[in-house]
Design a protein around this motif. Sequence first.
Motif, PDB file in Angstrom:
ATOM      1  N   SER A  48       0.857  -1.184   0.000  1.00  0.00           N
ATOM      2  CA  SER A  48       0.000   0.000   0.000  1.00  0.00           C
ATOM      3  C   SER A  48       0.893   1.235   0.000  1.00  0.00           C
ATOM      4  CB  SER A  48      -0.915   0.007   1.218  1.00  0.00           C
ATOM      5  OG  SER A  48      -0.143   0.040   2.390  1.00  0.00           O
ATOM      6  N   ARG A  49       0.741   2.069  -0.998  1.00  0.00           N
ATOM      7  CA  ARG A  49       1.564   3.273  -1.129  1.00  0.00           C
ATOM      8  C   ARG A  49       0.689   4.498  -0.948  1.00  0.00           C
ATOM      9  NH1 ARG A  49       4.897   1.384  -6.418  1.00  0.00           N
ATOM     10  NH2 ARG A  49       6.175  -0.161  -5.356  1.00  0.00           N
ATOM     11  N   ASP A  50       1.241   5.476  -0.260  1.00  0.00           N
ATOM     12  CA  ASP A  50       0.526   6.730  -0.101  1.00  0.00           C
ATOM     13  C   ASP A  50       0.563   7.504  -1.408  1.00  0.00           C
ATOM     14  OD1 ASP A  50       0.113   6.126   2.555  1.00  0.00           O
ATOM     15  OD2 ASP A  50       1.939   7.154   3.198  1.00  0.00           O
ATOM     16  N   LEU A  51      -0.550   8.101  -1.756  1.00  0.00           N
ATOM     17  CA  LEU A  51      -0.603   8.900  -2.974  1.00  0.00           C
ATOM     18  C   LEU A  51       0.037  10.255  -2.722  1.00  0.00           C
ATOM     19  CD1 LEU A  51      -4.241   8.089  -4.095  1.00  0.00           C
ATOM     20  CD2 LEU A  51      -2.124   7.176  -5.015  1.00  0.00           C
ATOM     21  N   PRO A  52       0.858  10.728  -3.647  1.00  0.00           N
ATOM     22  CA  PRO A  52       1.475  12.051  -3.442  1.00  0.00           C
ATOM     23  C   PRO A  52       0.432  13.153  -3.562  1.00  0.00           C
ATOM     24  CG  PRO A  52       1.997  11.212  -5.617  1.00  0.00           C
ATOM     25  CD  PRO A  52       1.277  10.105  -4.889  1.00  0.00           C
ATOM     26  N   GLY A  53       0.709  14.247  -2.898  1.00  0.00           N
ATOM     27  CA  GLY A  53      -0.202  15.384  -2.936  1.00  0.00           C
ATOM     28  C   GLY A  53      -0.158  16.068  -4.292  1.00  0.00           C
ATOM     29  N   PRO A  54      -1.053  17.000  -4.529  1.00  0.00           N
ATOM     30  CA  PRO A  54      -1.073  17.700  -5.818  1.00  0.00           C
ATOM     31  C   PRO A  54       0.146  18.611  -5.966  1.00  0.00           C
ATOM     32  CG  PRO A  54      -2.638  18.679  -4.309  1.00  0.00           C
ATOM     33  CD  PRO A  54      -2.110  17.442  -3.632  1.00  0.00           C
ATOM     34  N   ILE A  55       0.611  18.758  -7.180  1.00  0.00           N
ATOM     35  CA  ILE A  55       1.761  19.617  -7.454  1.00  0.00           C
ATOM     36  C   ILE A  55       1.329  21.074  -7.496  1.00  0.00           C
ATOM     37  CG2 ILE A  55       3.528  20.172  -9.160  1.00  0.00           C
ATOM     38  CD1 ILE A  55       3.526  17.218  -9.899  1.00  0.00           C
ATOM     39  N   LEU A  56       0.224  21.356  -8.125  1.00  0.00           N
ATOM     40  CA  LEU A  56      -0.303  22.716  -8.209  1.00  0.00           C
ATOM     41  C   LEU A  56      -1.633  22.787  -7.476  1.00  0.00           C
ATOM     42  CD1 LEU A  56       0.381  23.466 -11.969  1.00  0.00           C
ATOM     43  CD2 LEU A  56       1.724  24.185 -10.012  1.00  0.00           C
ATOM     44  N   ILE A  57      -1.789  23.833  -6.702  1.00  0.00           N
ATOM     45  CA  ILE A  57      -3.030  24.046  -5.964  1.00  0.00           C
ATOM     46  C   ILE A  57      -3.611  25.379  -6.411  1.00  0.00           C
ATOM     47  CG2 ILE A  57      -4.034  24.364  -3.682  1.00  0.00           C
ATOM     48  CD1 ILE A  57      -1.741  22.716  -2.560  1.00  0.00           C
ATOM     49  N   PRO A  58      -4.893  25.419  -6.788  1.00  0.00           N
ATOM     50  CA  PRO A  58      -5.484  26.700  -7.195  1.00  0.00           C
ATOM     51  C   PRO A  58      -5.554  27.675  -6.015  1.00  0.00           C
ATOM     52  CG  PRO A  58      -7.100  24.919  -7.297  1.00  0.00           C
ATOM     53  CD  PRO A  58      -5.816  24.313  -6.892  1.00  0.00           C
ATOM     54  N   CYS A  59      -5.289  28.957  -6.301  1.00  0.00           N
ATOM     55  CA  CYS A  59      -5.356  29.980  -5.259  1.00  0.00           C
ATOM     56  C   CYS A  59      -5.804  31.296  -5.895  1.00  0.00           C
ATOM     57  CB  CYS A  59      -4.010  30.146  -4.568  1.00  0.00           C
ATOM     58  SG  CYS A  59      -2.709  30.732  -5.639  1.00  0.00           S
ATOM     59  N   ASN A  60      -6.110  32.257  -5.049  1.00  0.00           N
ATOM     60  CA  ASN A  60      -6.515  33.572  -5.537  1.00  0.00           C
ATOM     61  C   ASN A  60      -5.333  34.285  -6.170  1.00  0.00           C
ATOM     62  OD1 ASN A  60      -9.044  33.085  -4.502  1.00  0.00           O
ATOM     63  ND2 ASN A  60      -8.558  34.046  -2.539  1.00  0.00           N
ATOM     64  N   THR A  61      -5.599  35.245  -7.028  1.00  0.00           N
ATOM     65  CA  THR A  61      -4.547  35.995  -7.693  1.00  0.00           C
ATOM     66  C   THR A  61      -3.727  36.769  -6.669  1.00  0.00           C
ATOM     67  OG1 THR A  61      -5.951  36.225  -9.626  1.00  0.00           O
ATOM     68  CG2 THR A  61      -4.059  37.705  -9.477  1.00  0.00           C
ATOM     69  N   GLY A  62      -2.430  36.589  -6.714  1.00  0.00           N
ATOM     70  CA  GLY A  62      -1.532  37.319  -5.824  1.00  0.00           C
ATOM     71  C   GLY A  62      -1.257  36.642  -4.499  1.00  0.00           C
ATOM     72  N   SER A  63      -2.008  35.605  -4.140  1.00  0.00           N
ATOM     73  CA  SER A  63      -1.771  34.969  -2.847  1.00  0.00           C
ATOM     74  C   SER A  63      -0.800  33.806  -2.939  1.00  0.00           C
ATOM     75  CB  SER A  63      -3.096  34.481  -2.251  1.00  0.00           C
ATOM     76  OG  SER A  63      -3.651  33.461  -3.063  1.00  0.00           O
ATOM     77  N   GLY A  64      -0.426  33.404  -4.143  1.00  0.00           N
ATOM     78  CA  GLY A  64       0.476  32.272  -4.309  1.00  0.00           C
ATOM     79  C   GLY A  64       1.935  32.623  -4.121  1.00  0.00           C
ATOM     80  N   GLY A  65       2.309  33.884  -4.320  1.00  0.00           N
ATOM     81  CA  GLY A  65       3.704  34.276  -4.183  1.00  0.00           C
ATOM     82  C   GLY A  65       4.528  33.865  -5.392  1.00  0.00           C
ATOM     83  N   VAL A  66       5.805  34.166  -5.331  1.00  0.00           N
ATOM     84  CA  VAL A  66       6.742  33.820  -6.392  1.00  0.00           C
ATOM     85  C   VAL A  66       7.716  32.814  -5.795  1.00  0.00           C
ATOM     86  CG1 VAL A  66       8.470  34.690  -7.987  1.00  0.00           C
ATOM     87  CG2 VAL A  66       6.505  36.093  -7.415  1.00  0.00           C
ATOM     88  N   GLN A  67       7.797  31.658  -6.387  1.00  0.00           N
ATOM     89  CA  GLN A  67       8.627  30.602  -5.833  1.00  0.00           C
ATOM     90  C   GLN A  67       9.876  30.416  -6.670  1.00  0.00           C
ATOM     91  OE1 GLN A  67       6.183  27.171  -5.707  1.00  0.00           O
ATOM     92  NE2 GLN A  67       4.770  28.021  -4.229  1.00  0.00           N
ATOM     93  N   GLY A  68      10.985  30.111  -6.013  1.00  0.00           N
ATOM     94  CA  GLY A  68      12.199  29.723  -6.697  1.00  0.00           C
ATOM     95  C   GLY A  68      13.101  30.854  -7.135  1.00  0.00           C
ATOM     96  N   LEU A  69      12.835  32.109  -6.745  1.00  0.00           N
ATOM     97  CA  LEU A  69      13.696  33.209  -7.168  1.00  0.00           C
ATOM     98  C   LEU A  69      14.415  33.872  -5.993  1.00  0.00           C
ATOM     99  CD1 LEU A  69      11.493  34.797  -9.936  1.00  0.00           C
ATOM    100  CD2 LEU A  69      13.536  33.439 -10.212  1.00  0.00           C
TER     101      LEU A  69
END
Length: 145
Positions: A48-69
Amino acid sequence: MGIFRRLAGFLGFSKDEVTDVQDDDHTASQNNNVPRKGFSLPVQVAVSRDLPGPILIPCNTGSGGVQGLKWYAKRLRIDEDGDVADEFLNEILSDTTPSTEENHKKIPRFELKYTTKPAKVTSQALSAAGKIKYRVEYQGRLEWI
């Protein structure tokens, strides 16, 4: 002699013939119609393997931030005027002696300006136009650039 047969059977060295000898209760509970082959028996095991979580999650405009910079924001520098850039250059003024050939233009020379300080980037955001803006602290004020 029975222990050597069991050991040879466990390691897979026994002959393929089936013996009907039952020495104790442990061997009596096993199926004697199937020859033992030791480690070479393929056994299917349910995992039995755990399913990985979603890679992208929907969010409101501007609340997601900028990642990786963050690595880029750490390299930004600020000068005494409050300008922010990767690096600042000073132009080296050359001698203005008249040359014999007037058609050749001199290429300006630049040197790296070492009087700048690292910029204190507190956060990053994505503008409506799709450009990345940095929130920088300069002289006690927070400014978006």
